[in-house]
Write a protein that holds these residues in place. Structure first.
Motif, short mmCIF file in Angstrom:
data_model
loop_
_atom_site.label_atom_id
_atom_site.label_comp_id
_atom_site.label_asym_id
_atom_site.label_seq_id
_atom_site.Cartn_x
_atom_site.Cartn_y
_atom_site.Cartn_z
N ARG A 150 1.10 -1.20 -0.43
CA ARG A 150 -0.08 0.01 -0.27
C ARG A 150 0.66 1.11 0.22
O ARG A 150 1.46 1.39 0.56
N VAL A 151 0.28 2.02 -0.95
CA VAL A 151 1.03 3.42 -1.09
C VAL A 151 0.04 4.29 -0.76
O VAL A 151 -1.12 5.27 -1.25
N ILE A 152 0.13 5.29 0.09
CA ILE A 152 -0.61 6.32 0.79
C ILE A 152 -0.07 8.07 0.45
O ILE A 152 0.25 7.85 1.31
N TRP A 153 -0.67 8.76 -0.47
CA TRP A 153 -0.47 9.71 -0.80
C TRP A 153 -1.67 10.82 0.07
O TRP A 153 -2.13 10.71 -0.64
N ILE A 154 -0.91 11.95 1.00
CA ILE A 154 -1.20 12.81 1.39
C ILE A 154 -1.54 14.26 0.98
O ILE A 154 -0.20 14.78 0.27
N ARG A 155 -2.30 13.99 0.23
CA ARG A 155 -2.95 15.34 -0.92
C ARG A 155 -3.71 16.36 -0.35
O ARG A 155 -3.11 18.00 -0.80
N ILE A 200 2.50 2.81 15.54
CA ILE A 200 3.25 3.92 15.45
C ILE A 200 2.63 5.10 15.41
O ILE A 200 1.91 4.85 14.52
N ARG A 201 2.43 6.17 15.78
CA ARG A 201 1.91 7.09 15.42
C ARG A 201 2.02 8.20 14.40
O ARG A 201 3.87 8.03 14.47
N TYR A 202 1.83 8.26 12.99
CA TYR A 202 2.88 8.97 12.48
C TYR A 202 2.00 10.25 12.26
O TYR A 202 0.57 10.46 11.69
N ASN A 203 2.19 12.02 11.86
CA ASN A 203 1.37 12.68 11.43
C ASN A 203 2.19 13.62 9.72
O ASN A 203 3.30 13.27 9.48
N VAL A 258 3.93 7.55 1.92
CA VAL A 258 4.34 6.70 3.46
C VAL A 258 4.14 5.30 2.11
O VAL A 258 3.05 5.44 2.05
N PHE A 259 4.93 4.24 2.61
CA PHE A 259 4.96 3.03 1.27
C PHE A 259 4.78 2.28 2.72
O PHE A 259 5.65 1.71 3.92
N LEU A 260 4.06 0.97 2.85
CA LEU A 260 3.00 0.49 3.19
C LEU A 260 3.83 -1.28 2.64
O LEU A 260 3.27 -1.44 2.26
N ILE A 267 9.36 7.82 4.32
CA ILE A 267 7.85 8.70 3.83
C ILE A 267 9.24 9.33 3.37
O ILE A 267 10.11 10.00 3.08
N VAL A 268 8.33 10.15 1.79
CA VAL A 268 8.94 9.97 0.63
C VAL A 268 7.66 11.90 0.47
O VAL A 268 6.46 11.71 1.40
N SER A 269 8.67 13.43 0.78
CA SER A 269 8.42 14.58 0.41
C SER A 269 8.40 14.89 -0.64
O SER A 269 9.54 15.05 -0.85
#
Length: 279
Positions: free
Chosen positions: A35-40, A51-54, A61-63, A112-114
């Motif tokens: 799973r790849v999640i990309w915050i828009r 573990i919490r991530y903001n 982020v890559f899972l 985590i990629v920015s």
């Protein structure tokens, strides 16, 4: 918007979606999908293996299928790319993409990629190409989607390299580090010493230590220890197994030794950890 490609004969699946909620159930099906999640937009709080991530706008982020995901704040827009091994096997394509043991591996260091503005435009165009391909149903649709996914992963791998302690580290050295990470993922339950992995890689433990010092601040021993602790946390949080059962599953002959190791690494006993978990 949600687009899904399924090849029933090969049991392969690839899905992309624009989400403002946790409605895409595939995101939470541990043991099945990468799973790849990309915050828009905005900031989204997620929990990965307790573990919490903001995550902020334009962070990705890559899972792996191993990671347990919970979305804490799902009001903001995000994109997801979800695929199984049958659609795109990370390990089989490692030589082409170089993301196995780098973007995707079971350690506690979730990549985590920015994206900066230019990178965002580039990734947006690639994502739109994927959307367009989903609307083109023919015999090569699956192959085209694999090519586009590969481009996405290669772009992401290049960005991850930029945030290394030494971004100019040579590829041959990087390959050894990735191979080490992959081997740890395969054998952490029964191989707890760096020397055992050094032997598998035909390298000396000192060589590995020097490479990891150049790569980041984590020693090869700490990679093993963190992977064991991550699995221990997963087992304590998501199963009803006892400390004794977990210690044996993780290769410890003595439960007391495991308990001491867990408390030293986590800072609290397994009982305290379960009581104070954010889950």
């Amino acid at each position: 918007m949600n687009n899904t490609f399924i090849n029933k004969r090969e049991n392969s699946q690839f899905s992309i979606s624009d989400c403002t909620s946790s409605s895409n159930k595939l995101l939470f099906e541990k043991d099945k999908y990468y799973r790849v999640i990309w915050i828009r937009s905005g900031e989204t709080s997620i929990s990965i293996d307790g573990i919490r991530y903001n995550l902020h706008e334009n962070q990705i982020v890559f899972l792996t299928p191993l990671n347990k995901l919970e979305l804490r704040n799902t009001t903001n827009e995000f994109r997801s790319l979800i695929f199984n091994r049958e659609f795109y096997c990370i390990q089989d394509h490692d030589q082409e993409v170089s993301c196995h043991g780098y973007l995707f591996f079971g350690s506690s260091d979730v990549p985590i990629v920015s994206l900066n503005k230019d990178e965002q435009i580039s990734f947006d165009l690639l994502y739109e190409d994927m959307n367009e391909e989903f609307n083109t149903e023919d015999q090569i649709q699956g192959e085209m989607l694999q090519v586009l996914l590969k481009q996405f992963l290669i772009k992401s791998t290049r960005l991850v390299r930029k945030i290394l302690k030494n971004p100019n580290i040579y590829q041959d050295k990087l390959d050894i580090i990735r191979q080490y990470n992959v081997l740890v993922e395969m054998h952490f339950r029964n191989k707890h010493k760096v020397s055992l992995y050094a032997e598998l890689l035909n390298k000396s433990p000192k060589t590995l230590s020097n490479l990891f010092r150049e790569y980041n601040d984590k020693s090869p021993l700490r990679v093993i220890q963190d992977r064991i602790i991550l699995e221990a946390k997963r087992l304590f949080l998501y199963t009803n197994k006892s400390a004794k059962e977990i210690s044996f599953e993780l290769g410890f002959d003595d439960t007391a030794h495991f308990s001491h190791f867990f408390k030293k690494m986590v800072g609290k006993s397994s009982t305290e950890f379960k009581k104070t978990s954010i889950l």
